[in-house]
Design a protein around this motif. Structure first.
Motif, PDB file in Angstrom:
ATOM      1  N   THR A 108     -41.731 -36.236  53.124  1.00 50.27           N
ATOM      2  CA  THR A 108     -41.844 -37.630  52.991  1.00 50.27           C
ATOM      3  C   THR A 108     -42.337 -37.909  51.226  1.00 50.27           C
ATOM      4  O   THR A 108     -41.832 -38.729  50.634  1.00 50.27           O
ATOM      5  N   PHE A 109     -43.372 -37.324  51.031  1.00 47.10           N
ATOM      6  CA  PHE A 109     -43.859 -37.376  49.636  1.00 47.10           C
ATOM      7  C   PHE A 109     -43.292 -36.991  48.704  1.00 47.10           C
ATOM      8  O   PHE A 109     -43.465 -37.292  47.436  1.00 47.10           O
ATOM      9  N   ILE A 110     -42.544 -35.951  48.986  1.00 53.67           N
ATOM     10  CA  ILE A 110     -41.494 -35.420  47.811  1.00 53.67           C
ATOM     11  C   ILE A 110     -40.411 -36.528  47.469  1.00 53.67           C
ATOM     12  O   ILE A 110     -40.202 -36.730  46.269  1.00 53.67           O
ATOM     13  N   GLY A 111     -40.040 -37.227  48.535  1.00 52.55           N
ATOM     14  CA  GLY A 111     -39.247 -38.260  48.467  1.00 52.55           C
ATOM     15  C   GLY A 111     -39.624 -39.567  47.586  1.00 52.55           C
ATOM     16  O   GLY A 111     -39.026 -39.929  46.700  1.00 52.55           O
ATOM     17  N   LEU A 112     -41.020 -39.809  47.853  1.00 48.28           N
ATOM     18  CA  LEU A 112     -41.785 -40.775  46.976  1.00 48.28           C
ATOM     19  C   LEU A 112     -41.835 -40.330  45.407  1.00 48.28           C
ATOM     20  O   LEU A 112     -41.678 -41.194  44.861  1.00 48.28           O
ATOM     21  N   TRP A 113     -42.059 -39.211  45.363  1.00 44.16           N
ATOM     22  CA  TRP A 113     -42.227 -38.625  44.275  1.00 44.16           C
ATOM     23  C   TRP A 113     -40.872 -38.611  43.264  1.00 44.16           C
ATOM     24  O   TRP A 113     -40.899 -39.171  42.058  1.00 44.16           O
ATOM     25  N   ILE A 114     -39.910 -38.152  43.916  1.00 47.08           N
ATOM     26  CA  ILE A 114     -38.527 -38.268  43.387  1.00 47.08           C
ATOM     27  C   ILE A 114     -38.154 -39.707  42.726  1.00 47.08           C
ATOM     28  O   ILE A 114     -37.835 -40.078  41.572  1.00 47.08           O
ATOM     29  N   PHE A 115     -38.321 -40.809  43.746  1.00 43.43           N
ATOM     30  CA  PHE A 115     -37.843 -42.141  43.442  1.00 43.43           C
ATOM     31  C   PHE A 115     -38.994 -43.116  42.837  1.00 43.43           C
ATOM     32  O   PHE A 115     -38.720 -44.257  42.783  1.00 43.43           O
ATOM     33  N   ARG A 119     -41.717 -46.973  39.595  1.00 41.65           N
ATOM     34  CA  ARG A 119     -41.819 -47.930  40.609  1.00 41.65           C
ATOM     35  C   ARG A 119     -43.158 -47.940  41.332  1.00 41.65           C
ATOM     36  O   ARG A 119     -43.395 -48.795  42.049  1.00 41.65           O
ATOM     37  N   LEU A 120     -44.004 -46.841  41.086  1.00 39.00           N
ATOM     38  CA  LEU A 120     -45.221 -46.755  41.673  1.00 39.00           C
ATOM     39  C   LEU A 120     -46.238 -46.754  40.558  1.00 39.00           C
ATOM     40  O   LEU A 120     -46.046 -46.102  39.543  1.00 39.00           O
ATOM     41  N   PRO A 121     -47.389 -47.171  40.773  1.00 39.90           N
ATOM     42  CA  PRO A 121     -48.433 -47.226  39.847  1.00 39.90           C
ATOM     43  C   PRO A 121     -48.689 -45.582  39.480  1.00 39.90           C
ATOM     44  O   PRO A 121     -48.494 -44.630  40.267  1.00 39.90           O
ATOM     45  N   ASP A 430     -35.578 -32.782  28.684  1.00 38.03           N
ATOM     46  CA  ASP A 430     -34.805 -33.903  28.120  1.00 38.03           C
ATOM     47  C   ASP A 430     -35.617 -34.092  26.522  1.00 38.03           C
ATOM     48  O   ASP A 430     -36.846 -33.933  26.444  1.00 38.03           O
ATOM     49  N   LYS A 431     -34.705 -34.476  25.685  1.00 38.12           N
ATOM     50  CA  LYS A 431     -34.961 -34.726  24.423  1.00 38.12           C
ATOM     51  C   LYS A 431     -35.995 -35.961  24.072  1.00 38.12           C
ATOM     52  O   LYS A 431     -36.889 -35.936  23.429  1.00 38.12           O
ATOM     53  N   THR A 432     -35.680 -36.793  24.944  1.00 34.25           N
ATOM     54  CA  THR A 432     -36.344 -38.282  24.904  1.00 34.25           C
ATOM     55  C   THR A 432     -36.860 -38.492  26.163  1.00 34.25           C
ATOM     56  O   THR A 432     -36.073 -38.656  26.846  1.00 34.25           O
ATOM     57  N   VAL A 433     -38.267 -38.664  26.394  1.00 32.81           N
ATOM     58  CA  VAL A 433     -38.786 -39.248  27.630  1.00 32.81           C
ATOM     59  C   VAL A 433     -39.602 -40.428  27.305  1.00 32.81           C
ATOM     60  O   VAL A 433     -40.407 -40.448  26.353  1.00 32.81           O
ATOM     61  N   GLN A 434     -39.204 -41.640  28.040  1.00 32.13           N
ATOM     62  CA  GLN A 434     -39.912 -42.781  27.642  1.00 32.13           C
ATOM     63  C   GLN A 434     -41.453 -42.723  28.252  1.00 32.13           C
ATOM     64  O   GLN A 434     -41.393 -42.501  29.546  1.00 32.13           O
ATOM     65  N   ILE A 435     -42.388 -43.059  27.537  1.00 34.63           N
ATOM     66  CA  ILE A 435     -43.918 -43.075  28.398  1.00 34.63           C
ATOM     67  C   ILE A 435     -44.203 -44.452  28.495  1.00 34.63           C
ATOM     68  O   ILE A 435     -44.468 -45.086  27.306  1.00 34.63           O
ATOM     69  N   GLU A 436     -44.023 -44.903  29.777  1.00 40.51           N
ATOM     70  CA  GLU A 436     -44.315 -46.251  30.186  1.00 40.51           C
ATOM     71  C   GLU A 436     -45.330 -46.368  30.949  1.00 40.51           C
ATOM     72  O   GLU A 436     -45.469 -45.221  31.762  1.00 40.51           O
ATOM     73  N   GLU A 437     -46.151 -47.500  31.082  1.00 41.43           N
ATOM     74  CA  GLU A 437     -47.171 -47.651  32.285  1.00 41.43           C
ATOM     75  C   GLU A 437     -46.396 -47.877  33.519  1.00 41.43           C
ATOM     76  O   GLU A 437     -45.359 -48.792  33.558  1.00 41.43           O
ATOM     77  N   GLN A 438     -46.569 -47.103  34.459  1.00 43.40           N
ATOM     78  CA  GLN A 438     -45.744 -47.533  35.642  1.00 43.40           C
ATOM     79  C   GLN A 438     -46.072 -48.679  36.139  1.00 43.40           C
ATOM     80  O   GLN A 438     -47.074 -48.888  36.451  1.00 43.40           O
TER      81      GLN A 438
END
Length: 446
Positions: A108-115, A119-121, A430-438
């Motif tokens: 369950t929590f692997i699914g939450l981590w993937i998606f 989307r989550l804080p 990945d060469k570019t990873v966007q770091i945003e506040e979730q």
């Protein structure tokens, strides 16, 4: 070969296949969670890149472990129905806890981590991977507790030819399980550490951009600490073998005659005086029973039967387990020295890491062979013989057919996973990873 021999081969082959994935899942999950924690605390981009890179490898391996684990369980009804009938009441509780609590929590929590990315804080998303990791370790605990019961059955009584649980707490806190669980889990960290180190070594050889040294340092620390835990719990296991499974201990040492102050055989012809007694009982003059005396004792207690396991297999499995495990941990200790004070690892060391990739897997596989073959001819020590555990209606042709199918199927799955892992490793992060506040999650569209 008869149906019993083929059924044993089938269970052994499918278990080894399954065990290629399980240790890596347990250890790599913790490593990925550690990388994400480092990103959460520091905000450094390379930690996020490494989290997603190793996270994909973790997910590929997790999926394959689930598939092979489900297929493996079918054999209890197919080939080992008498065993299932005998242990069903005892195994029902720990395996139900594993499926309903641990695996449900993990998946369950692997699914939450993937998606849950973006989307989550951030804190909630970080918690999901840690909860999934806790679930995988709980799963290992319940399965290993059931396995430990087979080696040292406690908390039960036999009624109408079946084992009935009388104390679930005794089953879950079996001293064999309390030694076996940290031993296997720590060995899983060594497998994951060796896997990560090989990948880091590869990219450092290729001079790929990225903070591979930081990932390498983390894996070196994890492997070295896990090695210390494996050594400590291995000492505990040796003492338990001395009292609970003396035949396995004697077979692992090739000790045929009961000996006071028994030596430890490194390889045939090379012995360390009194070391076996010291390891087994923490007394250099302690008596260690030999296989011949134990055979006579078991015949007098249980009746005519060959109670001695395959001594060459058990003897060499023990030594190969130690050799491959110590080589991996020794390499990690060397790496910690070479990379101290922010130094880059030398090219020759990176090549060694890549070549050493199979070593921790070989160590855990030989450890499993030692553990399970050393218990023979019992499936449940002192209660149920392997010959009495096989399904009575299964024919040799049926087992041979399923053995061939499973071997081909599992071989194809292993190749498929290897191809996926290699492709992802070569591609790199990945060469570019966007770091945003979730952002805060949107619940039900409101």
């Amino acid at each position: 070969m008869d149906a019993l021999d083929l059924a044993r081969w089938q269970f052994g082959i499918t278990t080894v296949y399954h065990f290629l994935f399980v240790p890596l899942t347990i250890g790599l999950g913790v490593f990925v969670a550690g990388l994400q924690t480092a990103w959460h605390r520091t905000g450094k981009e390379h930690y996020l890149k490494l989290t997603k890179f190793f996270g994909k490898l973790f997910l590929i391996n997790f999926a394959m472990g689930v598939v092979t684990g489900i297929v493996q369980e079918f054999q209890f009804g197919m080939n080992w129905s008498e065993y299932s009938i005998f242990v069903g009441d005892v195994f029902g509780a720990p395996l139900a806890l594993e499926a309903l609590l641990a695996f449900f929590l993990e998946s369950t929590f692997i699914g939450l981590w993937i998606f849950g990315w973006d989307r989550l804080p951030k804190r909630v998303h970080l918690a999901t991977i840690w909860i999934a990791v806790i679930g995988s370790n709980l799963s290992a605990y319940f399965i290993l507790a059931a396995n430990a019961w087979m080696k040292h059955p406690v908390g039960y009584e036999v009624v109408d030819g079946k084992a009935r649980m009388t104390d679930i707490w005794a089953v879950l806190t079996n001293d064999t399980a309390l030694a076996q669980v940290p031993h296997v889990v720590a060995a899983s960290f060594i497998v994951a550490g060796g896997f990560v180190l090989a990948i880091c070594g590869y990219h450092l050889i290729k001079k790929t951009e990225g903070e591979w040294r930081s990932a390498m340092r983390g894996a070196l620390v994890m492997t070295a600490i896990a090695g210390a835990v494996v050594a400590g719990t291995g000492d505990m296991s040796a003492q338990l073998l001395h009292t609970q499974q003396p035949m396995k201990l004697a077979a692992a040492e090739g000790l045929s005659e009961t000996t006071d102050g028994a030596p430890f055989t490194i390889v045939p012809g090379v012995e360390v005086p009194k070391l076996l007694s010291l390891l087994a009982a923490h007394d250099p003059d302690a008596t260690v029973k030999g296989t011949e005396d134990l055979q006579r004792e078991f015949e007098a207690k249980f009746g005519p039967e060959d109670y001695t396991p395959n001594i060459p297999v058990v003897f060499w499995s023990f030594r190969l387990m130690q050799a491959f495990g110590m080589a991996t941990v020794g390499l990690a200790a060397l790496g910690l020295f070479l990379t101290r004070r922010r130094r880059q690892p030398p090219p020759w060391f990176n090549r060694m890491l890549l070549l050493a990739l199979p070593l921790p897997w070989l160590a855990v596989i030989f450890g499993w062979l030692l553990s399970e073959i050393g218990r023979q001819p019992w499936t449940v020590m002192g209660e149920l013989l392997t010959a009495a555990s096989v399904s009575p209606g299964v024919t040799t042709a049926q087992v041979a057919t399923s053995l061939a199918i499973f071997t081909v199927l599992y071989g194809a799955l292993t190749i498929a996973e290897a191809v996926l892992l290699v492709r992802h490793v070569k591609r790199g992060p990945d060469k570019t990873v966007q770091i945003e506040e979730q952002r805060e999650p949107v619940l039900m569209g409101y």
